[in-house]
Design a protein around this motif. Structure first.
Motif, PDB file in Angstrom:
ATOM      1  N   SER A 174      11.876  -9.259 -19.144  1.00  0.00           N
ATOM      2  CA  SER A 174      11.246  -8.273 -20.018  1.00  0.00           C
ATOM      3  C   SER A 174       9.933  -7.792 -19.390  1.00  0.00           C
ATOM      4  CB  SER A 174      11.083  -8.805 -21.444  1.00  0.00           C
ATOM      5  OG  SER A 174       9.996  -9.669 -21.506  1.00  0.00           O
ATOM      6  N   ASN A 175       9.306  -8.640 -18.587  1.00  0.00           N
ATOM      7  CA  ASN A 175       8.095  -8.208 -17.869  1.00  0.00           C
ATOM      8  C   ASN A 175       8.404  -7.320 -16.658  1.00  0.00           C
ATOM      9  OD1 ASN A 175       6.350  -9.572 -19.542  1.00  0.00           O
ATOM     10  ND2 ASN A 175       6.353 -11.436 -18.288  1.00  0.00           N
ATOM     11  N   TYR A 176       9.501  -7.623 -15.992  1.00  0.00           N
ATOM     12  CA  TYR A 176       9.853  -6.911 -14.751  1.00  0.00           C
ATOM     13  C   TYR A 176      11.279  -6.366 -14.849  1.00  0.00           C
ATOM     14  CZ  TYR A 176       5.987  -9.952 -13.462  1.00  0.00           C
ATOM     15  OH  TYR A 176       4.784 -10.621 -13.446  1.00  0.00           O
ATOM     16  N   PRO A 177      11.487  -5.411 -15.761  1.00  0.00           N
ATOM     17  CA  PRO A 177      12.868  -4.990 -16.074  1.00  0.00           C
ATOM     18  C   PRO A 177      13.619  -4.402 -14.883  1.00  0.00           C
ATOM     19  CG  PRO A 177      11.242  -3.526 -17.112  1.00  0.00           C
ATOM     20  CD  PRO A 177      10.487  -4.691 -16.575  1.00  0.00           C
ATOM     21  N   TRP A 178      12.891  -3.826 -13.904  1.00  0.00           N
ATOM     22  CA  TRP A 178      13.597  -3.208 -12.780  1.00  0.00           C
ATOM     23  C   TRP A 178      14.305  -4.235 -11.890  1.00  0.00           C
ATOM     24  CZ3 TRP A 178       8.373  -3.574 -13.409  1.00  0.00           C
ATOM     25  CH2 TRP A 178       7.688  -4.374 -12.496  1.00  0.00           C
ATOM     26  N   LEU A 179      13.966  -5.507 -12.090  1.00  0.00           N
ATOM     27  CA  LEU A 179      14.614  -6.531 -11.268  1.00  0.00           C
ATOM     28  C   LEU A 179      15.955  -6.961 -11.842  1.00  0.00           C
ATOM     29  CD1 LEU A 179      11.552  -8.782 -10.339  1.00  0.00           C
ATOM     30  CD2 LEU A 179      12.751  -7.135  -8.887  1.00  0.00           C
ATOM     31  N   LYS A 180      16.241  -6.485 -13.027  1.00  0.00           N
ATOM     32  CA  LYS A 180      17.476  -6.930 -13.667  1.00  0.00           C
ATOM     33  C   LYS A 180      18.610  -5.939 -13.432  1.00  0.00           C
ATOM     34  CE  LYS A 180      19.321  -8.676 -18.016  1.00  0.00           C
ATOM     35  NZ  LYS A 180      19.970  -9.817 -17.387  1.00  0.00           N
ATOM     36  N   GLN A 181      18.874  -5.633 -12.180  1.00  0.00           N
ATOM     37  CA  GLN A 181      20.018  -4.726 -11.963  1.00  0.00           C
ATOM     38  C   GLN A 181      21.305  -5.514 -12.083  1.00  0.00           C
ATOM     39  OE1 GLN A 181      20.920  -5.203  -8.171  1.00  0.00           O
ATOM     40  NE2 GLN A 181      18.927  -4.831  -7.246  1.00  0.00           N
ATOM     41  N   GLU A 182      22.275  -4.905 -12.723  1.00  0.00           N
ATOM     42  CA  GLU A 182      23.554  -5.613 -12.945  1.00  0.00           C
ATOM     43  C   GLU A 182      24.522  -5.267 -11.837  1.00  0.00           C
ATOM     44  OE1 GLU A 182      24.003  -7.777 -15.378  1.00  0.00           O
ATOM     45  OE2 GLU A 182      22.038  -7.411 -16.255  1.00  0.00           O
ATOM     46  N   ASP A 224       0.854  -1.191   0.000  1.00  0.00           N
ATOM     47  CA  ASP A 224       0.000   0.000   0.000  1.00  0.00           C
ATOM     48  C   ASP A 224       0.894   1.246   0.000  1.00  0.00           C
ATOM     49  OD1 ASP A 224       1.000   0.172   2.546  1.00  0.00           O
ATOM     50  OD2 ASP A 224      -0.897  -0.192   3.574  1.00  0.00           O
ATOM     51  N   ASP A 225       0.330   2.410   0.273  1.00  0.00           N
ATOM     52  CA  ASP A 225       1.121   3.644   0.244  1.00  0.00           C
ATOM     53  C   ASP A 225       2.306   3.584   1.210  1.00  0.00           C
ATOM     54  OD1 ASP A 225      -0.498   4.734  -1.637  1.00  0.00           O
ATOM     55  OD2 ASP A 225      -1.729   5.879  -0.202  1.00  0.00           O
ATOM     56  N   THR A 226       2.086   2.966   2.365  1.00  0.00           N
ATOM     57  CA  THR A 226       3.155   2.867   3.358  1.00  0.00           C
ATOM     58  C   THR A 226       4.373   2.150   2.765  1.00  0.00           C
ATOM     59  OG1 THR A 226       1.439   2.694   5.041  1.00  0.00           O
ATOM     60  CG2 THR A 226       3.669   2.108   5.719  1.00  0.00           C
ATOM     61  N   THR A 227       4.109   1.076   2.036  1.00  0.00           N
ATOM     62  CA  THR A 227       5.190   0.310   1.403  1.00  0.00           C
ATOM     63  C   THR A 227       5.918   1.168   0.371  1.00  0.00           C
ATOM     64  OG1 THR A 227       3.458  -1.394   1.322  1.00  0.00           O
ATOM     65  CG2 THR A 227       5.644  -1.996   0.481  1.00  0.00           C
ATOM     66  N   ILE A 228       5.108   1.782  -0.502  1.00  0.00           N
ATOM     67  CA  ILE A 228       5.674   2.561  -1.604  1.00  0.00           C
ATOM     68  C   ILE A 228       6.505   3.731  -1.057  1.00  0.00           C
ATOM     69  CG2 ILE A 228       5.090   3.972  -3.638  1.00  0.00           C
ATOM     70  CD1 ILE A 228       4.179   1.129  -4.133  1.00  0.00           C
ATOM     71  N   ASN A 229       5.950   4.435  -0.076  1.00  0.00           N
ATOM     72  CA  ASN A 229       6.681   5.588   0.467  1.00  0.00           C
ATOM     73  C   ASN A 229       7.983   5.191   1.135  1.00  0.00           C
ATOM     74  OD1 ASN A 229       4.676   7.247  -0.437  1.00  0.00           O
ATOM     75  ND2 ASN A 229       3.556   7.241   1.514  1.00  0.00           N
ATOM     76  N   TYR A 230       7.977   4.033   1.795  1.00  0.00           N
ATOM     77  CA  TYR A 230       9.200   3.566   2.447  1.00  0.00           C
ATOM     78  C   TYR A 230      10.302   3.319   1.419  1.00  0.00           C
ATOM     79  CZ  TYR A 230      12.401   0.570   5.131  1.00  0.00           C
ATOM     80  OH  TYR A 230      13.512   0.019   5.735  1.00  0.00           O
ATOM     81  N   PHE A 289      19.051   0.947  -3.503  1.00  0.00           N
ATOM     82  CA  PHE A 289      18.975  -0.008  -4.606  1.00  0.00           C
ATOM     83  C   PHE A 289      17.567  -0.113  -5.206  1.00  0.00           C
ATOM     84  CE2 PHE A 289      22.836  -1.188  -2.432  1.00  0.00           C
ATOM     85  CZ  PHE A 289      23.694  -1.583  -3.452  1.00  0.00           C
ATOM     86  N   ALA A 290      16.638   0.732  -4.774  1.00  0.00           N
ATOM     87  CA  ALA A 290      15.285   0.689  -5.346  1.00  0.00           C
ATOM     88  C   ALA A 290      15.343   1.231  -6.777  1.00  0.00           C
ATOM     89  CB  ALA A 290      14.341   1.529  -4.489  1.00  0.00           C
ATOM     90  N   PRO A 291      14.410   0.819  -7.626  1.00  0.00           N
ATOM     91  CA  PRO A 291      14.418   1.310  -9.005  1.00  0.00           C
ATOM     92  C   PRO A 291      14.304   2.839  -9.044  1.00  0.00           C
ATOM     93  CG  PRO A 291      12.577  -0.219  -8.625  1.00  0.00           C
ATOM     94  CD  PRO A 291      13.338  -0.131  -7.366  1.00  0.00           C
ATOM     95  N   LYS A 292      14.846   3.419 -10.103  1.00  0.00           N
ATOM     96  CA  LYS A 292      14.866   4.889 -10.206  1.00  0.00           C
ATOM     97  C   LYS A 292      14.101   5.344 -11.457  1.00  0.00           C
ATOM     98  CE  LYS A 292      17.135   5.484  -6.599  1.00  0.00           C
ATOM     99  NZ  LYS A 292      18.080   4.472  -6.240  1.00  0.00           N
ATOM    100  N   ASN A 293      13.631   6.566 -11.420  1.00  0.00           N
ATOM    101  CA  ASN A 293      13.034   7.250 -12.581  1.00  0.00           C
ATOM    102  C   ASN A 293      11.943   6.439 -13.272  1.00  0.00           C
ATOM    103  OD1 ASN A 293      14.890   9.261 -11.970  1.00  0.00           O
ATOM    104  ND2 ASN A 293      16.452   8.248 -13.202  1.00  0.00           N
ATOM    105  N   GLY A 294      12.127   6.217 -14.591  1.00  0.00           N
ATOM    106  CA  GLY A 294      11.104   5.512 -15.365  1.00  0.00           C
ATOM    107  C   GLY A 294      10.862   4.109 -14.832  1.00  0.00           C
ATOM    108  N   MET A 295      11.934   3.468 -14.394  1.00  0.00           N
ATOM    109  CA  MET A 295      11.825   2.106 -13.859  1.00  0.00           C
ATOM    110  C   MET A 295      10.950   2.096 -12.600  1.00  0.00           C
ATOM    111  SD  MET A 295      13.101  -0.401 -15.404  1.00  0.00           S
ATOM    112  CE  MET A 295      14.171  -0.690 -16.785  1.00  0.00           C
ATOM    113  N   TRP A 296      11.103   3.147 -11.800  1.00  0.00           N
ATOM    114  CA  TRP A 296      10.287   3.246 -10.577  1.00  0.00           C
ATOM    115  C   TRP A 296       8.799   3.253 -10.940  1.00  0.00           C
ATOM    116  CZ3 TRP A 296      10.296   2.965  -5.352  1.00  0.00           C
ATOM    117  CH2 TRP A 296       9.134   3.422  -4.711  1.00  0.00           C
ATOM    118  N   ASP A 297       8.441   4.063 -11.958  1.00  0.00           N
ATOM    119  CA  ASP A 297       7.033   4.169 -12.332  1.00  0.00           C
ATOM    120  C   ASP A 297       6.471   2.822 -12.777  1.00  0.00           C
ATOM    121  OD1 ASP A 297       7.232   6.831 -11.739  1.00  0.00           O
ATOM    122  OD2 ASP A 297       7.696   7.423 -13.803  1.00  0.00           O
TER     123      ASP A 297
END
Ligand code: SF4
Lengths: 468, 214
Positions: free
Chosen positions: B206-214, A235-241, A247-255
């Motif tokens: 390809s479905n979950y590209p953010w999981l493929k960090q090198e 939920d929002d709590t998870t996402i905000n944390y 190492f969390a995804p950044k930018n476009g990958m985050w979306d």
């Protein structure tokens, strides 16, 4: 078809299915020094490469000293184990937060903190408290060393589907009743084998209101209810944390990721094999009195009477009382303690330390307390706590302020109970000898541990003056 | 195919009655012995805190330590026993595979219980130990038989029965049974599907590209 959270994640990871046996893909593999050396050795003997080194994150935690870090590890056998991990990580070129790295800490604290634990992942570690990571809407399971080797070599695990159990905690808890109390209460209700064979999903108002730290505490204890994994929906709590974690995804990958993560909850008409409903308003601060986490009572209650138990429980009950040096029918708030431990992967995150410090501010620990220690879960937690001045509060009250690690949770390093010591502990296991041979452990929340330190016995935190 | 564990054979042995529930892996092998980086040598420290009267540490000469004569494992008649009888929730707690390693090193090949903890149950199979689950009343019957005599039990995995004065059948997953009977190397088996895993990874990332960090 409607699916519950466990089914959603499991199904996404099926590589192969044969009858009811599945090969499932593993996203994240956490390793520590105790359960990995034999797996690395196995790879070597069979000349097998490690399948996906990017999935592995390593950290030493069980054996590391919590004082005088710069002097290194004094125990020669512990030292070899930690050095073996260092060497294996070097040989395989793995990401490791070694003893000198500020990011070092308990494996179940650093994964989430670094954004290495993400929703929807399958996460394994050769450690039963891997269930902790399920707080993020992930499928996280403890595995044995043979399975550690299997995952290293194949990136997969052979699995049967678990049964699913929904634990629905409805209503609001008292503001001083914490996630730890919910966890202990649940175990007291369903028993330490109540969750065997199940993946537990915790839901309901009381769970949604919990911070990520609280959810981790809860999922951490799922294994003490016998369940290999515990989970909470995203939920929002998870996402905000997770936002901006290293190492969390950044930018476009985050979306992209967020869009997927938002689907990680049980469908409204999903079916579970078992449903347990709990009224949150019934939950008092909990204290374990015996040698199994299910031997637990509320602070206003007493140790049970033998005559009130079914006869097949008599032997275990008697043995537990003898080991603990307690009598039946003793009120919980009359149990005195002489040591206090705030730490472990259950309760060593920043919120836990804040909760204890908020109570300790301006107070002194009781002269009857021989040792009180606060052990942050990671170097990052420690730094954060120090920037908030929590270290000073702990030390001024009489607590020792230590370096991060598992410490007296299992007493593999120098931190341990002596025979006969009675300890208020925020850890997760009160087994015989767990915190040192002959040591007696009472499991409690951080605030309850702090209050026991001040009074020298257990008290109801709900009746205490709190400064902050 | 390379074999990883010994094939499980038909067993006849005296049974050690250890009358407790919720025996955790901390009790089976205490933490100080987990510092070893090997898989073997844990047998002498199996149930260390119950078996000896003093505190054990790695590297001690166990033959010089004071033995607890009341603990069932120390009774001379059970010296070569291969079967352990316990109550419910055996092997709960820590995931340490050192627990089955210690049992195996002592000589235990079969554990009969009312129930097992999940991770421990799995770990047994990886090491050629057979965990058998029987009904509560059946466990009770076996325990009461051990009260009057040193009980010898026959265990037949192929036909799935345990026999004392009476025969009890037990359930077991087919895959696990054949792994035990044939001593299969599970990693080797999984790696026979290497290309399936590689293909899975392609579509997965390809479905979950953010999981493929090198
Ligand atoms: S803190 Fe305790 S329970 Fe957690 S990983 Fe370390 S030893 Fe295990």
């Amino acid at each position: 078809m409607a699916k519950n959270l466990y089914e959603k994640i499991f199904d996404k990871h099926v590589v192969l299915a044969q009858d009811d046996t599945y090969l499932i893909y593993i996203d994240r593999h956490l390793i520590h020094e105790v359960t990995s050396p034999q797996a690395f050795e196995g790879l070597k003997i069979h000349e097998r490469p490690l399948w996906r080194k990017e999935s592995v994150v390593a950290v030493p935690d069980h054996n590391v000293p919590t004082t005088d870090r710069d002097k290194g590890i004094q125990d020669p056998i512990s030292k070899i184990q930690v050095e073996t991990l260092d060497q294996n990580c070097k040989d395989h070129n793995l990401l490791q937060f070694d003893m000198s790295d500020v990011r070092q800490g308990i494996v179940h604290v650093i994964g989430p903190e670094q954004g290495l634990t993400l929703p929807g992942m399958t996460i394994v570690c050769g450690d039963s408290h891997t269930s902790t990571h399920g707080a993020f809407g992930a499928l996280a399971m403890g595995i044995g060393t043979s399975e550690v080797e299997h995952v290293m070599a194949t990136q997969c695990l052979i699995q049967k589907k678990l049964k699913t159990m929904k634990i629905d905690v409805q209503g609001k808890t008292h503001p001083l009743v914490s996630a730890k109390d919910i966890a202990l209460f649940v175990i007291g209700q369903i028993g330490t084998a109540g969750g065997t064979g199940y993946a537990i999903e915790f839901c309901g108002d009381a769970i949604q209101q919990l911070s990520m730290e609280g959810r981790m505490t809860l999922c951490n204890m799922a294994i003490e209810a016998g369940a290999r994994s515990g989970m909470v929906a995203v939920d929002d709590t998870t996402i905000n944390y997770l936002k901006n974690k290293p190492f969390a995804p950044k930018n476009g990958m985050w979306d992209l990721a967020e869009k997927d993560w938002r689907t990680l909850h049980s469908d409204s008409d999903a079916v579970f094999d078992k449903v347990v409903e709990i009224d949150a308003t019934m939950i008092e601060p909990q204290v374990s009195w015996g040698t199994s986490p299910e031997m637990v009572k509320g602070i206003t209650e007493s140790i049970p009477k033998k005559s009130n138990l079914t006869s097949d429980k008599h032997l275990d009950f008697q043995r537990a009382l003898e080991y603990m040096g307690l009598n039946e029918n003793t009120p919980i708030n009359e149990i005195s303690v002489d040591k206090v431990f705030i730490g472990s992967c259950t309760n060593s995150r920043i919120e836990d330390l804040r909760e204890a410090a908020r109570y300790l501010k301006g107070k002194k620990i009781n002269p009857s307390i021989k040792l009180a220690m606060a052990v942050p879960g990671s170097g990052i937690v420690k730094k954060q706590a120090e920037s908030e001045g929590l270290d000073k509060i702990f030390m001024e009250s009489g607590f020792q302020w230590r370096d991060p690690g598992c410490s007296m949770c299992l007493a593999m390093n120098a931190d341990r109970l002596e025979s006969g010591d009675r300890c208020a502990s925020t850890s997760n296991r009160n087994f015989e000898g767990r915190q040192g041979q002959g040591g007696r452990t009472h499991l409690v929340s951080p605030a309850m541990a702090a209050a026991a330190a001040v009074h020298g016995h257990f008290v109801d935190i709900r009746n205490e003056k709190i400064s902050g | 195919m390379r074999k990883s564990v010994d094939k499980f054979k038909h067993i006849i042995s005296k049974v050690i009655p250890l009358d407790r529930s919720n025996i955790d892996t901390d009790a089976i092998i205490p933490k100080q012995f987990l510092k070893s980086i090997k898989r073997t040598g844990f047998g002498p420290n199996l149930f260390d805190e119950w078996r000896y009267l003093d505190h054990g540490e790695p590297g001690m000469d166990n033959s010089k330590r004071s033995i607890n004569p009341d603990f069932v494992l120390n009774k001379p008649q059970f010296k070569d026993s291969k079967i352990l009888l316990v109550r419910e929730n055996f092997g709960c707690g820590s995931s340490r595979e050192h627990a089955p390693w210690a049992l195996l090193d002592f000589g235990i090949k079969v554990i009969i219980a009312e129930s097992f903890a999940d991770i421990f149950y799995n770990n047994c199979f990886k090491n050629g130990i057979l965990p058998i689950t029987l009904q509560k009343d059946e466990i009770e019957e076996l325990f009461s038989e051990t009260e009057t005599k040193t009980l010898e039990i026959e265990v037949n995995l192929e036909k799935q029965f345990v026999k004392s004065s009476k025969s009890y059948s037990f359930e077991i997953d087919e895959f696990k049974k054949s792994s035990l009977l044939n001593g299969l190397d599970e990693i080797g088996l999984t790696l026979e599907n290497k290309s399936v895993i590689v293909n899975f990874e392609k579509s997965y990332f390809s479905n979950y590209p953010w999981l493929k960090q090198e």
